[in-house]
Motif scaffolding. Structure first.
Motif, PDB file in Angstrom:
ATOM      1  N   ASP A  19     -12.830   5.036  12.029  1.00 21.77           N
ATOM      2  CA  ASP A  19     -12.187   5.145  13.264  1.00 21.77           C
ATOM      3  C   ASP A  19     -11.274   4.123  13.533  1.00 21.77           C
ATOM      4  O   ASP A  19     -11.206   3.100  13.095  1.00 21.77           O
ATOM      5  CB  ASP A  19     -13.322   4.994  14.094  1.00 21.77           C
ATOM      6  CG  ASP A  19     -14.559   6.148  14.384  1.00 21.77           C
ATOM      7  OD1 ASP A  19     -14.345   7.268  13.941  1.00 21.77           O
ATOM      8  OD2 ASP A  19     -15.733   5.840  14.623  1.00 21.77           O
ATOM      9  N   GLN A  20     -10.340   4.823  14.540  1.00 19.86           N
ATOM     10  CA  GLN A  20      -9.064   3.913  14.653  1.00 19.86           C
ATOM     11  C   GLN A  20      -9.349   3.297  16.214  1.00 19.86           C
ATOM     12  O   GLN A  20      -9.476   4.147  17.295  1.00 19.86           O
ATOM     13  CB  GLN A  20      -7.653   4.131  14.726  1.00 19.86           C
ATOM     14  CG  GLN A  20      -7.650   4.645  13.263  1.00 19.86           C
ATOM     15  CD  GLN A  20      -6.140   5.321  12.941  1.00 19.86           C
ATOM     16  OE1 GLN A  20      -5.213   4.840  13.394  1.00 19.86           O
ATOM     17  NE2 GLN A  20      -6.098   6.286  12.387  1.00 19.86           N
ATOM     18  N   GLN A  21      -9.006   2.089  16.667  1.00 17.86           N
ATOM     19  CA  GLN A  21      -8.788   1.755  17.823  1.00 17.86           C
ATOM     20  C   GLN A  21      -7.452   1.834  18.663  1.00 17.86           C
ATOM     21  O   GLN A  21      -6.435   1.499  17.941  1.00 17.86           O
ATOM     22  CB  GLN A  21      -9.496   0.367  18.223  1.00 17.86           C
ATOM     23  CG  GLN A  21     -10.790   0.118  17.508  1.00 17.86           C
ATOM     24  CD  GLN A  21     -11.908   0.933  18.400  1.00 17.86           C
ATOM     25  OE1 GLN A  21     -11.834   0.961  19.669  1.00 17.86           O
ATOM     26  NE2 GLN A  21     -12.794   1.545  17.669  1.00 17.86           N
ATOM     27  N   PRO A  22      -7.368   2.358  19.925  1.00 19.38           N
ATOM     28  CA  PRO A  22      -6.097   2.607  20.555  1.00 19.38           C
ATOM     29  C   PRO A  22      -5.383   1.120  20.368  1.00 19.38           C
ATOM     30  O   PRO A  22      -5.919  -0.068  20.756  1.00 19.38           O
ATOM     31  CB  PRO A  22      -6.218   2.778  21.797  1.00 19.38           C
ATOM     32  CG  PRO A  22      -7.770   3.531  21.757  1.00 19.38           C
ATOM     33  CD  PRO A  22      -8.150   2.947  20.663  1.00 19.38           C
ATOM     34  N   ASN A  42      -0.584   2.986  17.702  1.00 17.46           N
ATOM     35  CA  ASN A  42      -1.426   4.197  17.528  1.00 17.46           C
ATOM     36  C   ASN A  42      -2.419   4.404  18.787  1.00 17.46           C
ATOM     37  O   ASN A  42      -2.889   3.632  19.581  1.00 17.46           O
ATOM     38  CB  ASN A  42      -2.266   4.418  16.184  1.00 17.46           C
ATOM     39  CG  ASN A  42      -3.245   3.149  16.347  1.00 17.46           C
ATOM     40  OD1 ASN A  42      -2.919   1.840  16.514  1.00 17.46           O
ATOM     41  ND2 ASN A  42      -4.559   3.411  16.403  1.00 17.46           N
ATOM     42  N   ASN A  43      -2.820   5.811  18.752  1.00 16.72           N
ATOM     43  CA  ASN A  43      -3.567   5.981  19.773  1.00 16.72           C
ATOM     44  C   ASN A  43      -5.124   6.193  19.138  1.00 16.72           C
ATOM     45  O   ASN A  43      -5.046   5.933  17.797  1.00 16.72           O
ATOM     46  CB  ASN A  43      -3.579   7.411  20.741  1.00 16.72           C
ATOM     47  CG  ASN A  43      -3.193   8.439  19.981  1.00 16.72           C
ATOM     48  OD1 ASN A  43      -4.015   8.621  18.849  1.00 16.72           O
ATOM     49  ND2 ASN A  43      -2.868   9.490  20.447  1.00 16.72           N
ATOM     50  N   ALA A  44      -6.037   6.540  19.769  1.00 20.68           N
ATOM     51  CA  ALA A  44      -7.474   6.711  19.017  1.00 20.68           C
ATOM     52  C   ALA A  44      -7.568   7.842  18.076  1.00 20.68           C
ATOM     53  O   ALA A  44      -8.287   7.730  17.433  1.00 20.68           O
ATOM     54  CB  ALA A  44      -8.590   7.234  20.142  1.00 20.68           C
ATOM     55  N   TYR A  45      -6.621   8.660  18.026  1.00 21.88           N
ATOM     56  CA  TYR A  45      -6.470   9.879  16.945  1.00 21.88           C
ATOM     57  C   TYR A  45      -5.587   9.371  16.011  1.00 21.88           C
ATOM     58  O   TYR A  45      -5.355  10.372  14.964  1.00 21.88           O
ATOM     59  CB  TYR A  45      -6.016  10.864  17.846  1.00 21.88           C
ATOM     60  CG  TYR A  45      -7.195  11.467  18.849  1.00 21.88           C
ATOM     61  CD1 TYR A  45      -8.253  11.941  18.622  1.00 21.88           C
ATOM     62  CD2 TYR A  45      -6.688  11.413  20.230  1.00 21.88           C
ATOM     63  CE1 TYR A  45      -9.246  12.361  19.468  1.00 21.88           C
ATOM     64  CE2 TYR A  45      -7.731  11.570  21.297  1.00 21.88           C
ATOM     65  CZ  TYR A  45      -8.909  12.121  20.754  1.00 21.88           C
ATOM     66  OH  TYR A  45      -9.804  12.346  21.825  1.00 21.88           O
ATOM     67  N   GLY A  46      -4.871   8.445  15.964  1.00 23.15           N
ATOM     68  CA  GLY A  46      -3.961   7.847  14.847  1.00 23.15           C
ATOM     69  C   GLY A  46      -2.482   8.293  15.072  1.00 23.15           C
ATOM     70  O   GLY A  46      -1.526   8.142  14.122  1.00 23.15           O
TER      71      GLY A  46
END
Length: 207
Positions: A19-22, A42-46
């Motif tokens: 998972d990526q954090q905004p 980046n946003n939460a979706y990369g």
């Protein structure tokens, strides 16, 4: 105007998606003279999005790269993209009334070219609204058919310490050698105890 859109992958050492954090990763957009234009994240979706507007025709060069972070466990992508944008001029005549017109001049993106200025792989693009009168031109950049940038979370090393004591006096024993092997019998590391009877080593998990 122009929209530059790229996607960011974040994976563990085994290639699994994390998972990526905004705002977790930062990216720098520079002009052709390497002057900073904008820093985007980046946003939460990369997804990473950078935008530019134009008030005159010409050829514009940009460089886009990731800013290395401070997390020592993450390998940050060192790829840098060169983006060359051609902007042209158009005119349109407006009928204001039966006897009056107005001619306006405006600017549109007519061509977008992307290549790797550093790093390995092959850059590819998908473009839309190029030479459009009513919309921003958009370019989506990929590398080797996948995301433009990929970061890897490395495994945390495992630290351990062995203490060797005399079984009769309970005093530390020096110069006692220990060998660590994997399940196949291969030597991973070895060392001798110090004056306190300690030998300290580190190994990567799963190794």
């Amino acid at each position: 105007g122009l929209e530059i859109e790229v996607y960011k992958s974040f994976k563990d050492a085994n290639g699994n998606t994390l998972d990526q954090q905004p705002g977790q990763f930062q990216f720098l957009l520079q002009d052709g003279n390497r002057n900073a234009i904008a820093t985007v994240s980046n946003n939460a979706y990369g997804m990473v999005l950078a935008e530019q507007d134009y008030t005159q025709a010409g050829t514009y060069t940009y460089y886009l790269k990731e800013q290395p972070g401070i997390n020592p466990l993450i390998t940050y992508d060192s790829t840098e993209y060169q983006i060359t944008v051609t902007v042209g001029t158009k005119t349109k005549t407006l009928n204001l009334s039966a006897n009056q017109t107005m001619t306006i001049t405006y600017y549109v993106v007519t061509d977008i070219q992307v290549s790797l200025s550093s790093g390995t792989g092959t850059a590819s693009t998908a473009t839309s609204n190029v030479d459009s009168d009513n919309h921003r031109a958009t370019v989506v950049i990929k590398k080797d058919g996948g995301t433009a940038f990929t970061n890897t979370m490395n495994e945390k090393p495992l630290y351990f310490r062995i203490t060797k004591l005399n079984g009769h006096t309970n005093e530390p024993l020096q110069f006692v050698e220990f060998t660590l092997k994997d399940e196949q019998g291969n030597v991973v590391t070895s060392g001798k105890t110090d004056q306190d009877g300690h030998v300290s080593k580190k190994k990567k998990k799963g190794k």
